[in-house]
Design an enzyme around this catalytic site. Structure first.
Site: not given
Length: 468
Positions: A82, A157, A181
């Site tokens: 990520k 996210s 997330s």
């Protein structure tokens, strides 16, 4: 292993085949890169693709094997990271135009450990700006789409991470979780995601919200997640909050079964609500565990008050401080996602926080969560109140008054308390969108979570979207 099936294989299967020299790591990587090339234009999951570096890492793994040396338990496995997590020499933009030219100078501890385990980092996955929304778009990379329905968000996210795993573009994605997330997009995309206990996996460089931040895997299978956790967990002196205790044997937990385990099903935490289709699928999955030997009981809601105000102060309060540094002028602020600006402004509008009251709410939330685990060994709830939202929507209809994260009622409390938690898919709504069940354990309860997830996996094998 047949190359035509390698993208459907687990990380454990790929690594075993590479180590046995049934297939080369380079061939594995090229196969996944071909699939990424085919699907990426549809789903927009990568902030940065590092194909050449990944092929070099794969070649290195093959070279070690040719020299009778073991590359590690993740030999040749493609992994995405990520874009909130540092990979040395690669852009780390946090989904923000304000950081579009930022390049990481060091590897995060989890990335270092993935390299040492033989994994090949294929690129950086998309994230909402500064990890600040529970859906998958950012000013820098645009809209990331859900492989189950491209008109729906994959959640956030860790949007690109979950979408990549669901679409079989990578078998493993490394993600972060400050309010849900990892679990939110895992639920929306129908994959498995887990955050271990706070501090189990070190977080460095520091997160914008360090008291809430976790790093963990999103995978196709429970075994793969246990394998990756075994690699990335453990003390790192750069993160003062990282645990000094030995890393548990996560893989051993998978074979323990559920006999004698006390499981509590809780359809609501004391605030918020879930849609009927979500509740039905989650409750059915919970009670099915009785047939696996568990003792299942329904619990009363554990929280007397919504811990959202305390979470918002720790999360958006700290992100607001970061934004003040990054965007001191009105013109720079205009580059920031509107929902993020609104959440920070709403927090600022309340004036000086009543820190004593918020501290009391955090303590109350902690104490009530702890009390749950005096009665049961594992807590089950819906992961989310809804299935995947249409792209461009930040808050589900019917949940007005919530911001771009705290409509995720079931996830953020366990960032405040630091308890380990995961999401596993247990069904679909009427539109064919995945539904996730949240599995929460006591502080050192990752093993119990993995035991339950493994049992659910036997009952509800993870499905894959039909991509043509």
């Amino acid at each position: 292993m047949d190359l035509s099936h390698v993208t459907q294989a687990s990380a454990a299967e790929i690594a075993a085949a590479v180590r046995r020299r049934e297939i080369t790591a380079v061939a594995v990587m090229r196969t996944f890169l071909d699939r990424i090339e085919q699907l990426e234009p549809r789903f927009n999951t990568f902030a940065t693709l590092t194909a050449e570096a990944a092929l070099q890492q794969a070649h290195h793994a093959d070279k070690l094997i040719a020299g009778a040396r073991d590359p590690g338990p993740l030999a040749g496995v493609p992994v995405s990271v990520k874009d909130l997590i540092a990979v040395r020499g690669v852009r780390q933009a946090f989904g923000s135009k304000l950081l579009a030219d930022n390049v990481a100078q060091h590897d995060a501890p989890a990335v270092e450990r993935l390299h040492h385990a033989g994994a090949c980092i294929v690129g950086k996955s998309t994230t909402s700006e500064l990890g600040s929304k529970a859906v998958g778009d950012s000013p820098l990379t645009g809209v990331t789409r859900n492989p189950w329905n491209a008109e729906r968000t994959p959640g956030g996210s860790s949007s690109g991470a979950a979408a990549q795993v669901a679409a079989r573009m990578v078998p493993v994605a490394l993600a972060t979780d400050g309010g849900g997330s990892i679990r939110i997009p895992s639920s929306f995309c129908g994959v498995f995601g887990i955050k271990a206990r706070f501090g189990r996996v070190p977080v460095w460089p520091p997160s914008a919200a360090p008291a809430l931040a976790h790093v963990g895997p999103i995978t196709h299978s429970v075994r793969d997640a246990a394998l990756v956790l075994s690699v990335i967990a453990g003390r790192d002196a750069r993160d003062e909050a990282s645990l000094r205790s030995p890393v548990p044997d996560f893989l051993a937990s998978l074979d323990e079964g559920l006999r004698g385990l006390r499981i509590g099903w809780c359809p609501a935490l004391g605030y918020g609500r879930a849609d009927a289709a979500v509740l039905e699928a989650c409750e059915q999955a919970a009670w099915q565990l009785q047939a696996e030997g568990a003792q299942v009981m329904e619990l009363q809601p554990p929280f007397a008050r919504d811990p959202g105000p305390a979470w918002n102060r720790l999360f958006y309060g700290r992100i607001g401080e970061r934004l003040a540094e990054l965007a001191p002028t009105p013109a720079q602020r205009e580059l920031v996602n509107p929902a993020l600006r609104a959440a920070v402004a709403q927090l600022e509008a309340f004036g000086p926080p009543a820190e004593a009251e918020l501290a009391a709410l955090r303590e109350e939330t902690w104490a009530r969560a702890q009390s749950v685990f005096r009665t049961v060994d594992v807590l089950l709830t819906p992961t989310l109140p809804v299935t995947a939202l249409p792209v461009g929507v930040d808050v589900p209809p019917g949940h007005a008054g919530r911001n771009a994260v705290d409509w995720s009622y079931f996830t953020y409390p366990f960032n405040l308390t630091g308890h380990p938690a995961a999401s596993f898919p247990v069904g679909f709504d009427g539109g064919g969108l995945p539904i996730g069940l949240q599995i929460v354990g006591p502080l050192d309860g990752e093993g119990a979570i993995l035991r339950v997830a493994s049992a659910i996996e036997r009952l509800h094998p993870i499905a894959a979207p039909r991509l043509v």
